[in-house]
Write a protein that holds these residues in place. Sequence first.
Motif: not given
Length: 306
Positions: A43, A45, A49-51, A53, A201, A204-205, A208, A272
């Motif tokens: 994932h 990020t 705020d583009q994701h 995966d 997810r 990676s958040r 960030l 990212y």
Amino acid sequence: MVFDYRKIFREIADEITDMNDLGHVADYIPELKHIDPDKFGVHLTDITDQHYDFGDASEKFSIQSIAKVLSLILAFKNEGVSIWNRVGVEPSGSPFNSLVQLEYEKGIPRNPFINAGALVVSDILISYLDDPKKEFISFVRELAQSEDIHYNPQVAESEKATGDRNSALVHFMKSFDNIENDPNEVLDFYFYLCSVEMNCRELSRAFLFLANYGTDPLTDNRILTPSKAKRVNAIMQMCGFYDEAGDFAFKVGLPGKSGVGGGIAAVLPGEYSIAVWSPRLNNRGNSYKAMKFLEKFTTKTNTSIF
Ligand code: GLN
């Protein structure tokens, strides 16, 4: 440059299928050997705020040593520069659980990401926090912006039952007065933080803000000053992969951190944060496929810090 990251993920996943059988899941922590070795997730990020995966990106796994970055961040945020009196910032060039350097370094671990260093950081947090487990998990939830993050007590207990080496490290450092609290309490907290489960997810958040100079770009919450974020990234760059840190810098070129659960989190400042998970490990305790994936990813997108 704008990339179709998802397409690149698919391409790379196809290119590395010949690695599918390389390596083994960590089994020195008995509870970890039940994991399906063929899982694979990614994932990314970005700071807008583009994701993007691929694969098993929403499946939870044991973050293990990736937690050492999160505990360092909490200690550095609260304690500031005084933590560097108790743990160094030099690459170790040694395996993650090595004891040898501690003797001639007089109980001061070379860096916070080898086990000895993470145990000292755990000790610092125990002295500082009223309820270390509760406060640590809420900090991780805040970073990941997800309430659904928990310890796995079975993994923590399984590691405790087989954790003689970590126990030796804490006792040895206590003999140099570099552990303030009861060694069993330090070990208990350390095993718990390694047992935290997250998916790609969430990881990676959570990382960030390290790609955005210490401030979460999506909430504007300042987690660390830019100077402290720079230092955490520098330590990941030099020490995130133990005796394979040079190889990771050479081939991937991003600050990152691995764990024996097969996860890797890495960041490109200004762009990212990416998390990759594949449970089969090489003999340095780093994920074979996750490393190769990141090598190909930064090469194809030309996005390393170098
Ligand atoms: N909990 C593991 C240990 O202490 C962490 C090791 C790792 O992920 N490299 O052995």
